[in-house]
Write a protein that holds these residues in place. Structure first.
Motif, PDB file in Angstrom:
ATOM      1  N   PHE A   3       0.837  -1.197   0.000  1.00  0.00           N
ATOM      2  CA  PHE A   3       0.000   0.000   0.000  1.00  0.00           C
ATOM      3  C   PHE A   3       0.875   1.251   0.000  1.00  0.00           C
ATOM      4  CE2 PHE A   3      -1.693   3.438   2.646  1.00  0.00           C
ATOM      5  CZ  PHE A   3      -2.758   3.845   1.854  1.00  0.00           C
ATOM      6  N   LEU A   4       1.897   1.263   0.841  1.00  0.00           N
ATOM      7  CA  LEU A   4       2.781   2.430   0.925  1.00  0.00           C
ATOM      8  C   LEU A   4       3.537   2.643  -0.376  1.00  0.00           C
ATOM      9  CD1 LEU A   4       4.126   1.866   4.530  1.00  0.00           C
ATOM     10  CD2 LEU A   4       2.473   3.586   3.791  1.00  0.00           C
ATOM     11  N   LEU A   5       3.916   1.566  -1.036  1.00  0.00           N
ATOM     12  CA  LEU A   5       4.635   1.683  -2.302  1.00  0.00           C
ATOM     13  C   LEU A   5       3.731   2.145  -3.444  1.00  0.00           C
ATOM     14  CD1 LEU A   5       6.872  -1.469  -2.056  1.00  0.00           C
ATOM     15  CD2 LEU A   5       7.623   0.907  -1.971  1.00  0.00           C
ATOM     16  N   ALA A   6       2.445   1.850  -3.351  1.00  0.00           N
ATOM     17  CA  ALA A   6       1.505   2.200  -4.413  1.00  0.00           C
ATOM     18  C   ALA A   6       1.062   3.660  -4.337  1.00  0.00           C
ATOM     19  CB  ALA A   6       0.289   1.283  -4.350  1.00  0.00           C
ATOM     20  N   ARG A   7       1.345   4.330  -3.245  1.00  0.00           N
ATOM     21  CA  ARG A   7       0.929   5.731  -3.100  1.00  0.00           C
ATOM     22  C   ARG A   7       1.632   6.600  -4.132  1.00  0.00           C
ATOM     23  NH1 ARG A   7       2.212   6.654   2.941  1.00  0.00           N
ATOM     24  NH2 ARG A   7       2.718   8.658   2.068  1.00  0.00           N
ATOM     25  N   ALA A  12      11.562   7.995  -3.489  1.00  0.00           N
ATOM     26  CA  ALA A  12      12.305   8.046  -2.224  1.00  0.00           C
ATOM     27  C   ALA A  12      11.349   8.146  -1.042  1.00  0.00           C
ATOM     28  CB  ALA A  12      13.272   9.225  -2.230  1.00  0.00           C
ATOM     29  N   GLY A  13      10.253   8.899  -1.204  1.00  0.00           N
ATOM     30  CA  GLY A  13       9.271   9.022  -0.132  1.00  0.00           C
ATOM     31  C   GLY A  13       8.561   7.715   0.138  1.00  0.00           C
ATOM     32  N   SER A  14       8.262   6.971  -0.917  1.00  0.00           N
ATOM     33  CA  SER A  14       7.578   5.690  -0.757  1.00  0.00           C
ATOM     34  C   SER A  14       8.446   4.683  -0.013  1.00  0.00           C
ATOM     35  CB  SER A  14       7.210   5.107  -2.124  1.00  0.00           C
ATOM     36  OG  SER A  14       6.266   5.913  -2.763  1.00  0.00           O
ATOM     37  N   ILE A  15       9.704   4.580  -0.406  1.00  0.00           N
ATOM     38  CA  ILE A  15      10.560   3.580   0.224  1.00  0.00           C
ATOM     39  C   ILE A  15      10.904   3.978   1.656  1.00  0.00           C
ATOM     40  CG2 ILE A  15      12.816   4.390  -0.573  1.00  0.00           C
ATOM     41  CD1 ILE A  15      11.555   0.754  -0.217  1.00  0.00           C
ATOM     42  N   ALA A  16      11.035   5.275   1.907  1.00  0.00           N
ATOM     43  CA  ALA A  16      11.280   5.715   3.283  1.00  0.00           C
ATOM     44  C   ALA A  16      10.106   5.338   4.166  1.00  0.00           C
ATOM     45  CB  ALA A  16      11.531   7.222   3.327  1.00  0.00           C
ATOM     46  N   ALA A  17       8.898   5.492   3.651  1.00  0.00           N
ATOM     47  CA  ALA A  17       7.712   5.115   4.418  1.00  0.00           C
ATOM     48  C   ALA A  17       7.677   3.612   4.663  1.00  0.00           C
ATOM     49  CB  ALA A  17       6.446   5.567   3.677  1.00  0.00           C
ATOM     50  N   VAL A  18       8.081   2.831   3.683  1.00  0.00           N
ATOM     51  CA  VAL A  18       8.097   1.371   3.833  1.00  0.00           C
ATOM     52  C   VAL A  18       9.116   0.958   4.899  1.00  0.00           C
ATOM     53  CG1 VAL A  18       8.721  -0.787   2.670  1.00  0.00           C
ATOM     54  CG2 VAL A  18       7.219   0.837   1.549  1.00  0.00           C
ATOM     55  N   ILE A  19      10.297   1.540   4.848  1.00  0.00           N
ATOM     56  CA  ILE A  19      11.320   1.196   5.834  1.00  0.00           C
ATOM     57  C   ILE A  19      10.875   1.618   7.229  1.00  0.00           C
ATOM     58  CG2 ILE A  19      13.675   1.762   6.589  1.00  0.00           C
ATOM     59  CD1 ILE A  19      14.453   1.669   3.601  1.00  0.00           C
ATOM     60  N   ASP A  20      10.318   2.819   7.345  1.00  0.00           N
ATOM     61  CA  ASP A  20       9.813   3.266   8.650  1.00  0.00           C
ATOM     62  C   ASP A  20       8.704   2.359   9.150  1.00  0.00           C
ATOM     63  OD1 ASP A  20      11.588   5.368   8.693  1.00  0.00           O
ATOM     64  OD2 ASP A  20      10.119   6.882   8.071  1.00  0.00           O
ATOM     65  N   PHE A  21       7.793   1.963   8.260  1.00  0.00           N
ATOM     66  CA  PHE A  21       6.702   1.069   8.646  1.00  0.00           C
ATOM     67  C   PHE A  21       7.248  -0.278   9.127  1.00  0.00           C
ATOM     68  CE2 PHE A  21       3.615  -2.261   7.520  1.00  0.00           C
ATOM     69  CZ  PHE A  21       2.555  -1.866   8.336  1.00  0.00           C
ATOM     70  N   ALA A  42      11.770  -4.743   3.771  1.00  0.00           N
ATOM     71  CA  ALA A  42      11.783  -3.348   3.314  1.00  0.00           C
ATOM     72  C   ALA A  42      13.121  -2.982   2.676  1.00  0.00           C
ATOM     73  CB  ALA A  42      11.469  -2.410   4.483  1.00  0.00           C
ATOM     74  N   GLN A  43      14.218  -3.433   3.254  1.00  0.00           N
ATOM     75  CA  GLN A  43      15.541  -3.155   2.681  1.00  0.00           C
ATOM     76  C   GLN A  43      15.669  -3.760   1.284  1.00  0.00           C
ATOM     77  OE1 GLN A  43      17.075  -0.627   4.826  1.00  0.00           O
ATOM     78  NE2 GLN A  43      18.877  -1.784   4.275  1.00  0.00           N
ATOM     79  N   ILE A  44      15.197  -4.979   1.116  1.00  0.00           N
ATOM     80  CA  ILE A  44      15.267  -5.618  -0.207  1.00  0.00           C
ATOM     81  C   ILE A  44      14.367  -4.883  -1.192  1.00  0.00           C
ATOM     82  CG2 ILE A  44      14.793  -7.736  -1.499  1.00  0.00           C
ATOM     83  CD1 ILE A  44      17.332  -7.874   0.241  1.00  0.00           C
ATOM     84  N   GLU A  45      13.203  -4.441  -0.735  1.00  0.00           N
ATOM     85  CA  GLU A  45      12.306  -3.685  -1.610  1.00  0.00           C
ATOM     86  C   GLU A  45      12.976  -2.381  -2.041  1.00  0.00           C
ATOM     87  OE1 GLU A  45       9.330  -3.379  -4.102  1.00  0.00           O
ATOM     88  OE2 GLU A  45       9.607  -5.104  -2.786  1.00  0.00           O
ATOM     89  N   GLN A  46      13.719  -1.749  -1.145  1.00  0.00           N
ATOM     90  CA  GLN A  46      14.473  -0.547  -1.485  1.00  0.00           C
ATOM     91  C   GLN A  46      15.463  -0.862  -2.612  1.00  0.00           C
ATOM     92  OE1 GLN A  46      17.538   0.623   1.288  1.00  0.00           O
ATOM     93  NE2 GLN A  46      17.272   2.774   0.770  1.00  0.00           N
ATOM     94  N   CYS A  47      16.121  -1.977  -2.514  1.00  0.00           N
ATOM     95  CA  CYS A  47      17.079  -2.390  -3.543  1.00  0.00           C
ATOM     96  C   CYS A  47      16.374  -2.597  -4.888  1.00  0.00           C
ATOM     97  CB  CYS A  47      17.784  -3.666  -3.107  1.00  0.00           C
ATOM     98  SG  CYS A  47      18.972  -4.279  -4.312  1.00  0.00           S
TER      99      CYS A  47
END
Length: 178
Positions: A3-7, A12-21, A42-47
């Motif tokens: 959900f956070l990635l689809a926003r 950079a904002g999306s992945i930061a939200a995913v890592i924070d979540f 989340a780290q792998i998704e960032q990659c």
């Protein structure tokens, strides 16, 4: 996390939200819960996102050894892997934990996770990280390399086993699950 990635935000904002979540959930997840692995996912998704945008920083793997990331990885190892019922641990979750430990230079712990996965493996996260060799079997090659390195390090840095105990087999290979 999806959900956070689809926003509709800058990447950079999306992945930061995913890592924070992921970190927020892991901070209150109970012992034995696979939710403790969300920071690794989340780290792998960032990659993955960085790769899709044109490249990953060459020292990306070193992020796993940073104190903050390593603390979450070791919490997942001690509070999920060591406490959860082995029958309830998925191969995919074990694979993510093995990668996080190996990339964070926690080879003894990574070896323990690799041995728990025997004789299985999952293609993720190995196929999504930049240090894998090129080609269709690059993820498998990276996973086997990480396994070899972790088991060799663990053998040379742990006390000798009691001769009465059966030695664990270290010569198994991991067929990727179809």
């Amino acid at each position: 996390m999806q959900f956070l990635l689809a926003r509709d935000l800058p990447p950079a904002g999306s992945i930061a939200a995913v890592i924070d979540f992921g970190r927020w959930v892991a901070s209150w997840a109970p012992s034995g819960s696979p939710l403790l692995l969300l920071p690794a996912y989340a780290q792998i998704e960032q990659c993955r996102l960085q790769t899709a945008q044109g490249g990953v920083h060459p020292l990306w793997r070193r992020e796993w050894a940073h104190e903050h990331t390593l603390a979450y990885t070791l919490a997942a190892f001690h509070n999920w892997f060591k406490t959860a019922d082995p029958a309830l641990r998925s191969v995919l979750d074990l694979s993510y934990l093995a990668y996080a430990l190996w990339a964070g230079h926690q080879y003894v712990e990574a070896a323990e996770v690799f041995m728990a996965m025997d004789p299985y493996a999952a293609p993720e996260p190995w196929t999504s990280v930049p240090q894998r060799p090129p080609g269709p079997s690059g993820g498998e090659e990276l996973m086997l390399r990480a396994r070899r390195e972790s088991l060799a390090y663990a053998r040379s840095h742990t006390p000798a086993p009691d001769p009465a105990d059966k030695p664990a087999s270290a010569s198994l290979t991991f067929p990727f699950l179809a």
